[in-house]
Write an enzyme that holds these catalytic residues in place. Structure first.
Site: not given
Length: 503
Positions: A219, A345, A410
């Site tokens: 990320s 995600e 995610h």
């Protein structure tokens, strides 16, 4: 915890893994620990790599830590100042194991090292090193996160070392204040660089090979890896890159505030208004970090306008506003890279509903924030024949994704890489463990032997007519998804209207 000891007998012979809980570093003699859960891993926790960024060093470039006589490296250091949203989401309701467990403090610029006690390789061989940078949108995160502790992975392989680093966040890491020099706007990224310089200087003492250091992030951590890739093309320190769910083309990681209004607004609310730029910064250095974070938390939760954003800004030093142009001009390290995304995600990043989220919004987030920027980043690298290996994580395991609609959200790949999938919400299934170990072994091959290691395991570098390696789809451990099918949902970094994420 076991006391300090030295290995005896045959293990003493030219052994380059850790044979002692006492390691001399550039910042002092560090004393680590072994615990009963992973008895063949030596852990060094909370080693400072920089002076505490307090007083005059708050909102200044990090300064390498001066040596101490001894360093207690047996416990996690505090996380850097941050605040957590109080509203419900996947990470607070369903999987809190992604959240930090320790207190926060400005004295947080530290490194953790996990090294095998006895390597499976020849004792004269230095081990490859994987340096981890956590995500959290540059607003939160840390090292004491249950799902992101690599002890069990290192225990299993005995063939690599993992290093994790803390860096400053939000207004403390990315203040963009008028009173700063331009090269100090992105302090969190400067922290990352100094930490890697510490690794370069010290990793041999932990049994690591400084010529085989791979930088891995997820990320915002993955965005950081790519920012680093462009910032230090001539002196990268590292030899490989891994980017999980993020690249420099992510559309929301960078912000733009050329008149420094965000910092000045906060200063005005905390008794430092109406001052010139230098005095404003000095005044804010006297406000406690907890008071600053409390104000930001309340302001954010009240939804007050204007919104405030303290994230990296383009400074033409460590971040830039023209990444595609720079990529096509070859202004980056050209190191081999793994770039991966997840199938679902966005479901953990849109408004939470325990019964299920708005999939139209979730799919758009998946494509616009992750899939399509990764596609374009890969194409840019391919234009200069830089090897890139693409994966898609598709696993849906109930102990990581407790609700049936969550799937490969995610962050959900991280417990699979770290080997922590079974620490909460029930044990891992045999199939889940096989998928996890397959993912770990691919990364291990890359950090050990680079592209040659992946080619040996059948993972081919990107070509437009090739395939994305897919982990955990249905009952398949590792499969292939045609690249054409994967990429057709994207038009540059934007999703094609009406598209859904590739599965």
């Amino acid at each position: 915890m076991l006391g300090i000891f030295f290995l005896a007998g045959s293990l003493v012979k030219s052994c380059t893994a850790i044979g002692s809980l006492q390691v001399n570093t550039t910042v002092g003699m560090s004393y680590g620990l072994i615990n009963g859960t992973t008895p063949h891993v030596v852990q060094f926790l909370g080693i400072p790599y920089a002076e505490p960024p307090v007083g005059s060093l708050r909102w200044a470039a990090p300064v390498m830590k001066s040596p101490e006589d001894s360093i207690d490296a047996t416990r996690f250091s505090p996380s850097c100042p941050q605040f957590a949203d109080s509203g419900p989401d996947v990470y607070t309701v369903d999987v809190p194991e992604f959240n930090i467990n320790n207190p926060t403090s400005e004295d947080c610029l530290t490194i953790n090292v996990w090294s095998p006690l006895t390597p499976a390789t020849d004792y004269t061989e230095k081990l490859p090193v994987l340096v981890w940078m956590f995500g959290g949108g540059f607003q939160n995160g840390g090292l004491d996160v249950e799902y992101q502790i690599p002890s069990q992975w290192v225990e299993r392989t005995q063939s690599h070392i993992v290093v994790a680093l803390n860096y400053r966040l939000n207004i403390f890491g990315f203040p963009n204040a008028a009173g700063q020099n331009q090269n100090e706007y992105n302090l969190g990224l400067l922290d990352q660089r100094l930490a890697l310089e510490w690794v370069r200087s010290n990793i041999v003492s932990f049994g690591g090979d400084p010529s085989r250091v791979t930088l891995w992030g997820q990320s915002a951590g993955a965005g950081s890896v790519d920012y680093y890739n462009f910032a230090y093309p001539k002196n990268p320190i590292v030899t490989g890159l891994i980017m999980d769910s993020g690249t420099a083309l992510h559309p929301t990681l960078l912000t733009n505030d050329p008149t420094h209004t965000n910092f000045t607004f906060v200063a005005g609310q905390l008794g430092c208004g109406g001052l010139n730029a230098g005095a404003e910064l000095d005044c804010m250095r006297n406000v406690s970090f907890s008071e600053i974070e409390s104000f930001l938390k309340n302001y954010n939760e009240n939804g007050t306008a204007p919104s405030l954003n303290f994230s990296p800004v383009p400074d033409d030093v460590v971040t830039f506003s023209n990444y595609t142009a720079r990529a096509l001009a070859g202004n980056y390290t050209k190191l081999p890279a793994i770039i991966g995304t997840n199938t679902n995600e966005g479901v953990s990043l849109v408004r939470y509903n325990s019964e299920g989220v708005d999939m139209t919004n979730a799919n758009y987030v998946t494509l616009s924030h992750f899939t399509c920027p990764a596609v374009q980043t890969t194409k840019n690298r391919y234009a200069l024949s830089v090897p890139t290996y693409r994966y898609l994580y598709a696993g849906n395991f109930t102990n990581i994704s407790p609700r049936p609609w969550e799937g490969a959200y995610h962050c959900s790949e991280l417990p699979m890489f770290f080997g922590t999938s079974g620490i909460a919400h029930g044990g891992s299934t045999p199939f889940e463990l096989v998928v996890s170990r397959s993912m770990q072994d691919m990364y291990l091959a890359f950090i050990t032997d680079g592209p040659a290691g992946l080619e040996t395991k059948g993972w081919k570098a990107y070509t437009p007519n090739g395939a994305v390696l897919e982990f955990g789809k249905g009952d398949t451990v590792v499969g292939n998804l045609a690249m054409e099918s994967f990429e057709k949902v994207c038009d540059g970094i934007e999703p094609v209207a009406g598209s859904v994420p590739p599965m």
